[in-house]
Design an enzyme around this catalytic site. Sequence first.
Site, PDB file in Angstrom:
ATOM      1  CB  SER A 125      -0.818   0.058   1.262  1.00 38.99           C
ATOM      2  OG  SER A 125      -1.466   1.277   1.568  1.00 38.99           O
ATOM      3  CE1 TYR A 151      -3.648  -1.911   4.981  1.00 35.39           C
ATOM      4  CE2 TYR A 151      -3.144   0.361   4.216  1.00 35.39           C
ATOM      5  CZ  TYR A 151      -3.511  -0.859   4.065  1.00 35.39           C
ATOM      6  OH  TYR A 151      -3.636  -1.158   2.629  1.00 35.39           O
ATOM      7  CE  LYS A 155      -1.429  -4.598   3.092  1.00 39.86           C
ATOM      8  NZ  LYS A 155      -1.932  -5.993   2.362  1.00 39.86           N
TER       9      LYS A 155
HETATM   10  N1  UFG Z   1     -13.166  10.639   2.598  1.00 32.80           N
HETATM   11  C1  UFG Z   1     -13.892  11.409   3.005  1.00 32.80           C
HETATM   12  N2  UFG Z   1     -15.046  10.908   3.658  1.00 32.80           N
HETATM   13  C2  UFG Z   1     -15.451   9.826   3.568  1.00 32.80           C
HETATM   14  C3  UFG Z   1     -14.480   8.734   3.087  1.00 32.80           C
HETATM   15  C4  UFG Z   1     -13.152   9.227   2.580  1.00 32.80           C
HETATM   16  O1  UFG Z   1     -13.807  12.411   3.142  1.00 32.80           O
HETATM   17  O2  UFG Z   1     -16.418   9.201   3.921  1.00 32.80           O
HETATM   18  C5  UFG Z   1     -11.724  10.986   2.220  1.00 32.80           C
HETATM   19  C6  UFG Z   1     -10.497  10.568   2.933  1.00 32.80           C
HETATM   20  O3  UFG Z   1     -10.433  11.570   4.022  1.00 32.80           O
HETATM   21  C7  UFG Z   1      -9.243  10.571   2.036  1.00 32.80           C
HETATM   22  C8  UFG Z   1     -10.250  10.545   0.837  1.00 32.80           C
HETATM   23  O4  UFG Z   1     -11.465  10.701   0.942  1.00 32.80           O
HETATM   24  O5  UFG Z   1      -9.005  11.881   1.821  1.00 32.80           O
HETATM   25  C9  UFG Z   1      -9.852   9.054   0.310  1.00 32.80           C
HETATM   26  O6  UFG Z   1     -10.476   8.032   1.243  1.00 32.80           O
HETATM   27  P1  UFG Z   1     -10.573   6.625   1.284  1.00 32.80           P
HETATM   28  O7  UFG Z   1     -11.112   6.051   2.420  1.00 32.80           O
HETATM   29  O8  UFG Z   1     -11.337   6.121   0.011  1.00 32.80           O
HETATM   30  O9  UFG Z   1      -9.139   6.029   0.949  1.00 32.80           O
HETATM   31  P2  UFG Z   1      -7.699   6.058   1.624  1.00 32.80           P
HETATM   32  O10 UFG Z   1      -7.017   7.182   1.063  1.00 32.80           O
HETATM   33  O11 UFG Z   1      -7.942   6.480   3.064  1.00 32.80           O
HETATM   34  O12 UFG Z   1      -7.023   4.928   1.575  1.00 32.80           O
HETATM   35  C10 UFG Z   1      -6.998   4.297   0.404  1.00 32.80           C
HETATM   36  C11 UFG Z   1      -6.782   2.682   0.817  1.00 32.80           C
HETATM   37  C12 UFG Z   1      -5.580   2.263   1.618  1.00 32.80           C
HETATM   38  C13 UFG Z   1      -4.346   2.876   1.033  1.00 32.80           C
HETATM   39  C14 UFG Z   1      -4.556   4.453   0.622  1.00 32.80           C
HETATM   40  C15 UFG Z   1      -3.380   4.703  -0.310  1.00 32.80           C
HETATM   41  O13 UFG Z   1      -8.062   2.259   1.630  1.00 32.80           O
HETATM   42  O14 UFG Z   1      -5.542   0.879   1.880  1.00 32.80           O
HETATM   43  O15 UFG Z   1      -5.807   4.624  -0.352  1.00 32.80           O
HETATM   44  O16 UFG Z   1      -3.522   5.898  -1.016  1.00 32.80           O
HETATM   45  F1  UFG Z   1      -3.294   2.796   1.652  1.00 32.80           F
END
Ligand code: UFG
Length: 337
Positions: A125, A151, A155
């Site tokens: 990741s 997490y 990884k």
């Molecule tokens: N977000 C919101 N509201 C939500 C969900 C997400 O504003 O309800 C925002 C988050 O703060 C973030 C963006 O949308 O800025 C993307 O969030 P995601 O939860 O879709 O994905 P993440 O970036 O947190 O994580 C994903 C994978 C991880 C990986 C990461 C790498 O789940 O395993 O991408 O970029 F490590």
Amino acid sequence: MLTTAPSNVLVTGAAGYIGTTLLRRLLADGARVIALDHLERGHADQLPREVPLIVGDVRDPDAVRQALRLFDRPPDACIHLAGLIQVGESTLFPQMYRDVNAVGTQVVADLCLEAGVPALVMASSAAVLRPLAGIADRLDEDAPVGPESPYGSSKLSGEHTLRAAAELGRMSTVALRLFNVAGAAYGLAERHDPETHLIPLALRAAAGELPPLHMFGDDFPTPDGTCLRDYVHVRDVVEAFVRAARLAMQQTASGACEFQVFHVGTGHGYSVLEVIRACEQVLGKPVPRAMHGRRPGDVAALVANPDKLASVLGIHPDLDLLRVVRDAAQALGLLDG
Ligand code: UFG
């Protein structure tokens, strides 16, 4: 030189979003595939019927051995997807993440070595990386690691296991550092329970299936204050797994076992607001939303440099965010036709 795709493949975590998509891709190549999944978070109903499934945990050596024994000879490759994936959850249950992701990877690597599997590819990741101060920067494979969450640490520990395994000289290993996997292929929707990912949450909020979206912060040092992420189509992600397995097979066959890392992203960062607007455009309706505080563990920007992905694996990821969102909406059944 071996150029064929793997024809016998063990896939761990096969019942997840990426796994079920990967199985279709491998079957389309005519591969024989065995699936290993404990089905606690996966979708048994999305597994192709012709793929034998061992229901078991990657931390359980007996389950992994049982799956490996279903092949007449050692499989060409093991693609290791099993693991926990939520940054926020990992801050609450760090030991569980270490156990499943780090210990699970150790067991899989040890038993692949024991069985004589020549290629092991794992889903790592972008969370293993230390975020850069400059949001305009794209992270390449030489960027410093420095996970900010349990997490990411779990990884990174898996990556160390793969490096050590390759150093034994009998198996080549690859860690694919996935950025934000999104979209859909083969009609398989992204469905996590609970769903935590932005695109399905925004689409389903717009469709009235879920409550309004919580936006996690608008005070990041980015152009519109919301986080920048690199949304890569799941179709490109599964292609990267197949080609990485082929590369590892080639390396082992040539007698030069290696550990390699690839960043699997597009090279373009989109803000949370831009993603929401893309969802609105695709569905033709607003995404109801409310501003929240920052989510623990979120960093301002994570954008890949995909040059190595292109030059070594020949993958040029889809750059069209609207297509990624449209494919996701279609698979979720939110678009007509
Ligand atoms: N977000 C919101 N509201 C939500 C969900 C997400 O504003 O309800 C925002 C988050 O703060 C973030 C963006 O949308 O800025 C993307 O969030 P995601 O939860 O879709 O994905 P993440 O970036 O947190 O994580 C994903 C994978 C991880 C990986 C990461 C790498 O789940 O395993 O991408 O970029 F490590």
